[in-house]
Design an enzyme around this catalytic site. Structure first.
Site, PDB file in Angstrom:
ATOM      1  N   ASN A   1     113.178  69.208  68.984  1.00 38.38           N
ATOM      2  CA  ASN A   1     113.025  68.868  70.397  1.00 38.38           C
ATOM      3  C   ASN A   1     112.033  67.695  70.528  1.00 38.38           C
ATOM      4  O   ASN A   1     110.858  67.836  70.196  1.00 38.38           O
ATOM      5  CB  ASN A   1     112.499  70.139  71.095  1.00 38.38           C
ATOM      6  CG  ASN A   1     112.170  69.921  72.547  1.00 38.38           C
ATOM      7  OD1 ASN A   1     111.830  68.821  72.965  1.00 38.38           O
ATOM      8  ND2 ASN A   1     112.261  70.990  73.310  1.00 38.38           N
TER       9      ASN A   1
ATOM     10  N   GLU B   1     118.219  79.650  62.322  1.00 39.06           N
ATOM     11  CA  GLU B   1     118.533  80.511  63.475  1.00 39.06           C
ATOM     12  C   GLU B   1     117.334  81.384  63.804  1.00 39.06           C
ATOM     13  O   GLU B   1     116.669  81.899  62.898  1.00 39.06           O
ATOM     14  CB  GLU B   1     119.714  81.407  63.128  1.00 39.06           C
ATOM     15  CG  GLU B   1     121.007  80.814  63.616  1.00 39.06           C
ATOM     16  CD  GLU B   1     121.982  81.910  63.982  1.00 39.06           C
ATOM     17  OE1 GLU B   1     121.791  82.528  65.050  1.00 39.06           O
ATOM     18  OE2 GLU B   1     122.891  82.141  63.184  1.00 39.06           O
TER      19      GLU B   1
ATOM     20  N   ASP C   1     106.896  79.163  68.980  1.00 37.47           N
ATOM     21  CA  ASP C   1     107.931  79.907  69.701  1.00 37.47           C
ATOM     22  C   ASP C   1     107.267  80.456  70.953  1.00 37.47           C
ATOM     23  O   ASP C   1     106.109  80.882  70.914  1.00 37.47           O
ATOM     24  CB  ASP C   1     108.491  81.041  68.838  1.00 37.47           C
ATOM     25  CG  ASP C   1     109.846  81.496  69.366  1.00 37.47           C
ATOM     26  OD1 ASP C   1     110.728  80.639  69.552  1.00 37.47           O
ATOM     27  OD2 ASP C   1     110.024  82.705  69.607  1.00 37.47           O
ATOM     28  N   SER C   2     107.986  80.403  72.053  1.00 37.23           N
ATOM     29  CA  SER C   2     107.353  80.805  73.306  1.00 37.23           C
ATOM     30  C   SER C   2     108.365  81.449  74.228  1.00 37.23           C
ATOM     31  O   SER C   2     109.578  81.380  73.983  1.00 37.23           O
ATOM     32  CB  SER C   2     106.739  79.588  73.993  1.00 37.23           C
ATOM     33  OG  SER C   2     107.734  78.620  74.247  1.00 37.23           O
TER      34      SER C   2
ATOM     35  N   LYS D   1      97.944  72.997  84.800  1.00 34.58           N
ATOM     36  CA  LYS D   1      98.686  74.016  84.037  1.00 34.58           C
ATOM     37  C   LYS D   1      98.202  74.021  82.585  1.00 34.58           C
ATOM     38  O   LYS D   1      97.928  75.074  82.020  1.00 34.58           O
ATOM     39  CB  LYS D   1     100.193  73.732  84.089  1.00 34.58           C
ATOM     40  CG  LYS D   1     100.981  74.681  83.199  1.00 34.58           C
ATOM     41  CD  LYS D   1     102.458  74.371  83.105  1.00 34.58           C
ATOM     42  CE  LYS D   1     103.090  75.154  81.964  1.00 34.58           C
ATOM     43  NZ  LYS D   1     104.481  74.802  81.702  1.00 34.58           N
TER      44      LYS D   1
HETATM   45  P1  IMP Z   1     111.357  77.925  72.763  1.00 33.09           P
HETATM   46  O1  IMP Z   1     109.903  78.108  72.504  1.00 33.09           O
HETATM   47  O2  IMP Z   1     111.823  76.521  72.537  1.00 33.09           O
HETATM   48  O3  IMP Z   1     112.181  78.972  72.065  1.00 33.09           O
HETATM   49  O4  IMP Z   1     111.618  78.100  74.331  1.00 33.09           O
HETATM   50  C1  IMP Z   1     111.288  79.254  74.994  1.00 33.09           C
HETATM   51  C2  IMP Z   1     111.701  79.253  76.446  1.00 33.09           C
HETATM   52  O5  IMP Z   1     110.652  79.920  77.144  1.00 33.09           O
HETATM   53  C3  IMP Z   1     111.827  77.909  77.136  1.00 33.09           C
HETATM   54  O6  IMP Z   1     113.122  77.417  77.115  1.00 33.09           O
HETATM   55  C4  IMP Z   1     111.440  78.275  78.571  1.00 33.09           C
HETATM   56  O7  IMP Z   1     112.524  78.834  79.205  1.00 33.09           O
HETATM   57  C5  IMP Z   1     110.435  79.373  78.402  1.00 33.09           C
HETATM   58  N1  IMP Z   1     109.086  78.809  78.455  1.00 33.09           N
HETATM   59  C6  IMP Z   1     108.210  78.655  77.426  1.00 33.09           C
HETATM   60  N2  IMP Z   1     107.077  78.069  77.850  1.00 33.09           N
HETATM   61  C7  IMP Z   1     107.241  77.833  79.167  1.00 33.09           C
HETATM   62  C8  IMP Z   1     106.399  77.232  80.165  1.00 33.09           C
HETATM   63  O8  IMP Z   1     105.282  76.752  79.927  1.00 33.09           O
HETATM   64  N3  IMP Z   1     106.932  77.173  81.397  1.00 33.09           N
HETATM   65  C9  IMP Z   1     108.143  77.653  81.719  1.00 33.09           C
HETATM   66  N4  IMP Z   1     108.966  78.208  80.850  1.00 33.09           N
HETATM   67  C10 IMP Z   1     108.519  78.308  79.567  1.00 33.09           C
END
Ligand code: IMP
Length: 199
Positions: free
Chosen positions: A15, A45, A74-75, A178
């Site tokens: 990304n 995956e 990861d979030s 934020k």
């Molecule tokens: P990943 O970490 O790329 O797997 O994405 C995790 C998903 O969590 C993201 O696509 C968002 O939908 C959500 N997410 C994670 N951090 C945030 C944030 O700071 N604001 C809003 N959504 C979040």
């Protein structure tokens, strides 16, 4: 596990937004970043059941593939009344079109008028070495879900999340407001304190 100044570090993401953010955060520590995408590393995956498992999986795959230290994150967004959902599948709730109005509408539908409005964001950063060692740092911000969505800043679930101590959603806050309290910056600060050195 400390990274010396001048170290090269793979940022295990495909990304471009995350790569730019990590490169900027790491620059003051004298860390040179390379992206997993630019190195041609495959994207593993995300099959683990929790954030730490997925961050570890991505960081270890990149470190092994590149023969260099690698950092992955990861979030996700967790709602108490939904047993922590959407959690690790937060991105998937937006569907193939990555439309977060769909994901937020689903949260609203599934919560109904549940009395418990608590929600939180989690971010886990994992640093892995090519020899398989790995260490993770978690950041969390607590708050409440609020409908209808408000604000045009941020992304994902920001317009329905009101952090503790404020009345505005993340979507209504300026980016720097934020970032001062976000799950991601908290995880990064923990990682930086343990693994990086300032000049
Ligand atoms: P990943 O970490 O790329 O797997 O994405 C995790 C998903 O969590 C993201 O696509 C968002 O939908 C959500 N997410 C994670 N951090 C945030 C944030 O700071 N604001 C809003 N959504 C979040």
């Amino acid at each position: 596990m400390r990274l010396a100044r001048g170290s090269r570090l793979v940022v295990a993401t495909h990304n471009p937004g995350k790569l730019a953010e990590m490169t900027a955060l790491l620059a003051p520590y004298g860390i040179e970043t390379l992206s997993a995408g630019a190195l041609g590393l495959p994207e593993p995956e995300e099959t683990a059941e929790d954030f730490e498992g997925n961050a570890r999986l991505k960081a270890c795959a990149a470190a092994r593939g590149a023969g260099l230290p690698a950092l992955a994150d990861d979030s996700g967004f967790c709602v108490a009344a939904l047993g922590g959902a959407p959690g690790v599948v937060s991105a998937r709730w937006a569907g193939p079109g990555r439309d977060f109005s769909v994901a937020m509408a689903r949260v609203e539908r599934e919560m109904g008028n549940a009395a418990d409005r608590r929600a939180w964001f989690i971010s886990v950063l994992c640093l892995a070495l090519p020899d398989g060692r790995a260490t993770c740092f978690t950041g969390r911000v607590d708050g409440a879900v609020s409908f209808p969505p408000r604000g045009t800043h941020g992304f994902g679930y920001d317009p329905i999340f009101v952090p503790e101590g404020d009345r505005r959603t993340f979507g209504e806050m300026r980016p720097e407001e934020k970032e001062a309290i976000s799950h991601r910056s908290r995880a990064f600060r923990a990682f930086a304190a343990a693994c990086l050195s300032l000049p």
